[in-house]
Motif scaffolding. Structure first.
Motif, PDB file in Angstrom:
ATOM      1  N   ARG A  94      18.158  70.897  45.405  1.00  0.00           N
ATOM      2  CA  ARG A  94      19.409  71.362  46.042  1.00  0.00           C
ATOM      3  C   ARG A  94      19.305  71.271  47.563  1.00  0.00           C
ATOM      4  NH1 ARG A  94      20.712  76.259  42.173  1.00  0.00           N
ATOM      5  NH2 ARG A  94      21.841  75.084  40.592  1.00  0.00           N
ATOM      6  N   THR A  95      18.176  71.730  48.093  1.00  0.00           N
ATOM      7  CA  THR A  95      17.988  71.715  49.543  1.00  0.00           C
ATOM      8  C   THR A  95      17.936  70.280  50.049  1.00  0.00           C
ATOM      9  OG1 THR A  95      16.617  73.661  49.167  1.00  0.00           O
ATOM     10  CG2 THR A  95      16.578  72.731  51.375  1.00  0.00           C
ATOM     11  N   ALA A 140      21.400  68.695  50.034  1.00  0.00           N
ATOM     12  CA  ALA A 140      22.213  69.230  51.136  1.00  0.00           C
ATOM     13  C   ALA A 140      21.832  68.546  52.446  1.00  0.00           C
ATOM     14  CB  ALA A 140      22.033  70.742  51.239  1.00  0.00           C
ATOM     15  N   GLU A 141      20.527  68.362  52.666  1.00  0.00           N
ATOM     16  CA  GLU A 141      20.076  67.700  53.895  1.00  0.00           C
ATOM     17  C   GLU A 141      20.563  66.259  53.973  1.00  0.00           C
ATOM     18  OE1 GLU A 141      16.043  67.670  55.126  1.00  0.00           O
ATOM     19  OE2 GLU A 141      15.853  69.857  55.083  1.00  0.00           O
TER      20      GLU A 141
END
Ligand SMILES: [Mg+2]
Length: 297
Positions: free
Chosen positions: A217-218, A221-222
């Motif tokens: 997820r992170t 997003a990045e």
């Protein structure tokens, strides 16, 4: 086909879903690699070019592949480079490395800011708060480092043994930092110094709140990518948590032999988005790669 997990080619909307995908997160052991963790062997140990060919085909098409594995960064750096890729996620989602390792990000889950002392890694913080000592004192002879795979780690510890998870967690819950013991399934280490243990499990000792799902997820997003622009492939029950972070989760056929994985798939069928390849290990990986390439063409 065991239970109700569809094969990849049985998904009615497969092409549409794969056509949207811009990135593939892949497990390594038991998924891309065959017997003996070899890229050039199938599950029986016979030589095959399937996984290597699939990697070359994806590279040629410019499609992004990111390894997401429990292995440490030192190991994944070499594997990533050999395969011609750039980024990887190591130690169960806790270490992300970009541009062949040039940028490093640690994820310590629920730990508060300042949980690590200046210059200290989360791995060292777990030692400092006494997690290993507490487990060894409470379960003498029943848990130890998974030598030699316990070395060169930055966030998580790899252990082996046989301890009741709930009782172990109760011990860990008394520590000043939240740490979780994760059961990674039965293993057959060539040697160990455990006492009276017949069924040996691998364990990961991790900061509470981490995982492959959170890491993906992170990472998405990045990159400015949406969930349905990502797909993932794996072979174990633990890999299934990637299903909650991507548009389509694929399991290589050999993963279906694991009852824990089948149970995990059943729990998630309502959410949608888990399918299996018909082939095993790297040959299954190639099936997904070729379906992805066909959908993008
Ligand atoms: Mg695996």
């Amino acid at each position: 086909m065991p239970e109700s997990i569809p094969f990849l080619d049985e998904l009615p909307d497969l092409s549409e879903r794969l056509a949207r995908a811009k990135i593939l997160y892949t497990d390594l052991d038991g998924t891309l690699l065959g017997r003996g963790a070899c890229l050039l062997k199938d599950g029986e140990g016979a030589p095959t070019l399937d996984a290597a060919t699939a990697a070359v085909e994806l590279n040629r098409a410019g499609l992004k592949v990111v390894i997401c594995s429990g292995r440490n960064a030192k190991q994944l750096m070499e594997v990533t480079r050999l395969l011609g890729w750039d980024d990887f996620i190591a130690e169960l989602g806790t270490v992300r490395r970009y541009r062949e390792g040039a940028r490093r990000v640690y994820d310590a889950g629920d730990w508060p800011d300042g949980a690590c002392l200046p210059g200290e890694t989360p791995y060292e913080a777990i030692v400092r708060v006494g997690a290993l000592d507490a487990l060894r004192e409470r379960f003498p002879g029943l848990i130890e480092y998974h030598d030699p795979w316990h070395l060169d780690r930055e966030v998580t510890h790899v252990l082996r043994g046989n301890v009741p998870l709930l009782a172990a967690q109760t011990v860990l819950d008394t520590l000043p930092l939240p740490v979780t013991l994760v059961d990674n399934g039965i293993i057959h280490p060539p040697k160990h110094t455990l006492v009276g243990v017949t069924e040996v499990h691998a364990y990961h000792l991790v900061p509470t709140g981490v995982g492959k799902q959170h890491a993906i997820r992170t990472d998405l997003a990045e990159r400015g990518l949406a969930r349905d622009e990502a797909i993932a492939i794996g072979d174990s029950a633990a890999d299934l948590e990637m299903a909650d972070a991507v548009g389509l989760m694929v399991v290589v056929r050999n993963g279906l032999d694991d009852p824990m994985l089948r149970a995990g798939c059943r729990e998630r069928t309502e959410v949608g988005g888990i399918a299996a390849t018909r082939a095993t290990f790297g040959s299954g990986w190639r099936q997904l790669a070729e379906a992805w390439l066909a959908a993008r063409a």
